[in-house]
Design an enzyme around this catalytic site. Structure first.
Site, PDB file in Angstrom:
ATOM      1  N   GLU A 182       0.841  -1.198   0.000  1.00 19.44           N
ATOM      2  CA  GLU A 182       0.000   0.000   0.000  1.00 19.44           C
ATOM      3  C   GLU A 182       0.876   1.247   0.000  1.00 19.44           C
ATOM      4  O   GLU A 182       2.055   1.206   0.379  1.00 19.44           O
ATOM      5  CB  GLU A 182      -0.948   0.014   1.210  1.00 19.44           C
ATOM      6  N   GLU A 354       4.346  -0.498   1.994  1.00 16.20           N
ATOM      7  CA  GLU A 354       4.682  -0.722   0.584  1.00 16.20           C
ATOM      8  C   GLU A 354       4.626  -2.193   0.176  1.00 16.20           C
ATOM      9  O   GLU A 354       4.611  -2.509  -1.001  1.00 16.20           O
ATOM     10  CB  GLU A 354       6.073  -0.177   0.217  1.00 16.20           C
TER      11      GLU A 354
END
Length: 386
Positions: A182, A354
């Site tokens: 994300e 991430e």
């Protein structure tokens, strides 16, 4: 798509799990000597419905990107435009997630599900501006969850559908393991709100410092989460929040009792819309899609496990497809993992997001499966048992 995906999610296969346990007992090692890896291999066999299960390769990371209206409440010092800038950085291959993915040979796909700015890729047809970028923007960031619902019900469902579609596309392209990622400035605030709502834990206990905010900003962040959760308090909790008994039954024997109803699923969507982010909704769909395809999904940090709580309320059996990649330093991650009944494979004090923690865990997951493929049995190796 949503209802079809939910219907396709089934409990772990008991026969395949029994076969994996029996095989583990015959391998040339003391029983139980691989610790948690042995039970992980058993669960993955149950997910695949065969023993040994397929190796989790190739692997694909999906980084879902979105912005948040609650940013206006001063919950982070980082400007909102950093989300779009980091999307461009990941697409260019310059982020930590890219470095880790290159190290282990995983692909990285960035999905714009809710970036607030109007980046150049929107002007290009075909759903993406560059290789590795998918433009599926549901809306330009969420609304401020302290002044009303962050999303409408339809927007939440649309974002879930994005995640389901991305999972299906990656599996269709050959991926045998999916990893959550994300990117979204301020997204640990809605993550904490989701965790507080679905677990019933105090907002102060599940809210962390995100990118490392100072004491004043942290106190404001806790207050924001508390106010947002209070605005709909009781709506989902009235139908029962998933706790340790829920997760324990799920992992041991499949669906919990009683069976989850449509009303409970609607309540979960309502809370997701109230305080969640577009990337959280998409990750929930991504998890559901992985479970429907019987492919393991390795969870990253606090945003991923917040989304996993949503997915578990929508389809409890999807927890069988989840692997907790790491324990985020954000306190809400530990709370959420406990309620899901999942133990993290890696604990390094990381809080980047991430997809980095999930990527570090992937070789461990692969090793757990490789044992069932490659290690000799006592009989085949001619090794005496005790």
């Amino acid at each position: 798509m949503f209802e079809q995906t939910i219907a396709a999610i089934r409990p772990l296969d008991a026969e395949a799990m029994a076969a994996a346990r029996a095989l583990q007992a015959r391998l040339t090692k003391p029983a139980g000597s691989l610790g948690a890896l042995e039970e992980l291999s058993v669960r993955l066999a149950g997910l695949a419905g065969t023993c040994p299960p397929p190796l989790p390769e190739p692997a694909a990371v999906a980084v879902f990107a979105g912005d948040h209206g609650v940013h206006a409440q001063g919950v982070t010092p980082w400007p909102q435009e950093v989300t779009a800038q980091m999307v461009a950085n990941i697409v260019a291959g310059g982020a930590v997630v890219n470095a880790f993915a290159r190290q282990i040979g995983a692909s990285v796909t960035v999905v714009d599900v809710g970036v607030a700015s109007a980046p150049e890729w929107d002007a290009k047809a075909g759903g993406g501006a560059a290789e590795g970028l998918v433009a599926m923007n549901v809306r330009r960031g969420t609304r401020d969850m302290t002044t009303g619902p962050a999303l409408t019900r339809d927007e939440a469902l649309d974002a879930i559908a994005v995640g389901i579609r991305v999972a299906g596309d990656l599996v269709g392209a050959g991926a045998r393991a999916l990893l959550t990622g994300e990117m979204g400035i301020a997204n640990t605030t809605p993550a904490a709100a989701l965790i507080a709502a679905f677990t019933g834990d105090d907002p102060a206990e599940v809210t962390g410092r995100g990118t490392g905010v100072d004491d004043e900003t942290y106190a404001r962040k806790v207050d924001v989460v508390r106010r947002a959760v209070a605005a709909f308090s009781g709506k989902v909790l009235a139908s029962g929040s998933p706790g340790p008994a829920f997760s324990g039954k799920m992992l041991a024997s499949g669906s919990p009792e009683p069976a989850f109803s449509r009303k409970v699923r609607e309540g979960a969507v309502e809370v997701l819309a109230a305080v969640g982010g577009l990337e959280h909704a998409a990750i929930a769909g991504f998890i559901l899609g992985a479970a429907a395809h019987r492919v393991p999904v390795i969870l990253d940090g606090v945003s991923a496990v917040a989304a996993a709580l949503v997915a578990a309320r929508l389809a409890p059996d999807c927890v069988g497809a989840m692997v907790a990649g790491h324990r985020s330093a954000e306190p809400g991650a530990t709370v959420a993992l406990r309620h899901l009944g999942l133990d993290p494979l890696v604990d390094l004090g990381m809080r980047l997001g991430e997809g980095t923690g999930a990527l570090l865990a992937l070789p461990i997951v692969a090793s757990a499966v490789r044992v069932l493929h490659d290690v000799a049995t006592f009989d085949s190796a001619g090794v005496s048992e005790k």
